[in-house]
Design an enzyme around this catalytic site. Structure first.
Site, PDB file in Angstrom:
ATOM      1  N   ASP A  37      44.267  42.346  50.939  1.00 18.35           N
ATOM      2  CA  ASP A  37      45.570  42.552  50.285  1.00 18.35           C
ATOM      3  C   ASP A  37      46.046  43.985  50.544  1.00 18.35           C
ATOM      4  O   ASP A  37      45.248  44.857  50.884  1.00 18.35           O
ATOM      5  CB  ASP A  37      45.437  42.362  48.758  1.00 18.35           C
ATOM      6  N   ASP A  51      47.191  47.245  48.636  1.00 19.50           N
ATOM      7  CA  ASP A  51      47.023  47.759  47.276  1.00 19.50           C
ATOM      8  C   ASP A  51      48.406  48.004  46.649  1.00 19.50           C
ATOM      9  O   ASP A  51      49.444  47.824  47.300  1.00 19.50           O
ATOM     10  CB  ASP A  51      46.167  49.038  47.314  1.00 19.50           C
TER      11      ASP A  51
HETATM   12  N1  ADE Z   1      39.069  44.516  46.613  1.00 17.63           N
HETATM   13  C1  ADE Z   1      39.966  43.753  47.260  1.00 17.63           C
HETATM   14  N2  ADE Z   1      41.218  44.253  47.131  1.00 17.63           N
HETATM   15  C2  ADE Z   1      41.098  45.378  46.382  1.00 17.63           C
HETATM   16  C3  ADE Z   1      42.019  46.349  45.905  1.00 17.63           C
HETATM   17  N3  ADE Z   1      43.320  46.265  46.180  1.00 17.63           N
HETATM   18  N4  ADE Z   1      41.541  47.372  45.168  1.00 17.63           N
HETATM   19  C4  ADE Z   1      40.221  47.469  44.894  1.00 17.63           C
HETATM   20  N5  ADE Z   1      39.305  46.572  45.316  1.00 17.63           N
HETATM   21  C5  ADE Z   1      39.733  45.545  46.057  1.00 17.63           C
END
Ligand code: ADE
Length: 271
Positions: free
Chosen positions: A208, A210
């Site tokens: 993804d 953040d």
């Molecule tokens: N693991 C997968 N996506 C994440 C994210 N955006 N922040 C922290 N850990 C994750």
């Protein structure tokens, strides 16, 4: 020294089919309970040991994982080279979900975990300047290339405590620090692997963007799981390919992973 390959599987990676003579085995550790039994087998004569970091069924949150017991159990099985397969969020536009980032640095922002095997009785300060073993990454990179994967070699992984994801302000801050990906598990794992003199390398699977990114609004755990499920087969094949090409004699790590304690212990030998 004979090489033994360890693999720690992150979210979505709870098993690796394809090991020969594979058995799930309980390994005791004085540091407590590892996340699960270890799957111990062979690939073309190489001993391979797999541990699902969150346990089968995903029962341990990042803060609840006993990282010391995990690394100790792998060391007891003779692991010399350890690959951590870890889901992560992207802090860079170019690392789209589905990209594999072979990170080479960490920033540790975790705050509620046991981070060392050394405390009272024996004091040691190992170097973590270069936490990743480049020879192991060479093998991983060659396998990524051969499989035609979208991957990037190098990058900084921000380890956060969680379990909540980051606020936008935090996410922008980490971007301003030059971080590339963010996750909740590679610290203290990498530090403990160094204390155990095990070569360590991370395959960070981007699931993804953040919270800094406009697309983040569309991301919830189901979206992350979807990307994970799309990539789990690839990650399993990647691990098998690394196991096939890892040199059978462990090569001395050029950044000192296998001799980390040589100049690190301060406590007098007769204490
Ligand atoms: N693991 C997968 N996506 C994440 C994210 N955006 N922040 C922290 N850990 C994750």
């Amino acid at each position: 020294m004979k090489a033994v390959l360890g693999i720690i599987g992150g979210s979505g990676l709870y098993n690796i089919p394809g090991f020969e003579n594979a058995l799930w085995q309980r390994v005791e550790s004085p540091w407590g309970e590892p996340s699960d039994d270890l799957l111990i087998g062979e690939i073309d004569g190489l001993k391979v040991v797999f541990l699902p970091r969150h346990g089968r069924g995903h029962v341990h949150s990042p803060s609840a994982i006993n990282y010391r017991a995990n690394i100790d159990a792998l060391k007891r099985e003779g692991v010399t080279d350890l690959i951590s397969v870890s889901a992560c969020g992207s802090l860079k536009e170019e690392y789209k979900p589905g990209t594999f980032v072979l990170v080479d640095q960490f920033i540790d922002r975790t705050i509620a975990r046991e981070k060392s095997f050394f405390g009272t009785g024996c004091v040691a300060h190992v170097s973590i300047a270069d936490p990743i073993s480049p020879l192991l990454v060479d093998v991983v990179e060659a396998s990524c290339k051969a499989a035609g994967l979208a991957y990037h070699r190098g990058g900084t992984y921000l380890a956060m405590e969680g379990p909540q994801f980051s606020s936008k302000a935090e996410s922008h801050l980490y971007r301003s620090w030059g971080c590339d990906v963010i996750g909740m598990t590679n610290m203290p794992e990498a530090k403990l692997a160094r204390e155990a003199e095990i070569s360590y390398s991370t395959i960070a699977m981007v699931t993804d963007y953040d919270s800094w990114h406009a697309d983040h609004g569309n991301v919830d755990i189901n979206a992350i799981l979807k990307v994970l499920h799309e990539n789990v087969d690839t990650a399993q094949k990647l691990v098998l390919s690394v196991a096939k090409s890892l040199p059978r004699e462990h090569e001395e790590c050029p950044v000192g992973s296998n001799s980390a304690l040589e100049y690190a212990i301060l406590t007098a030998a007769d204490k």
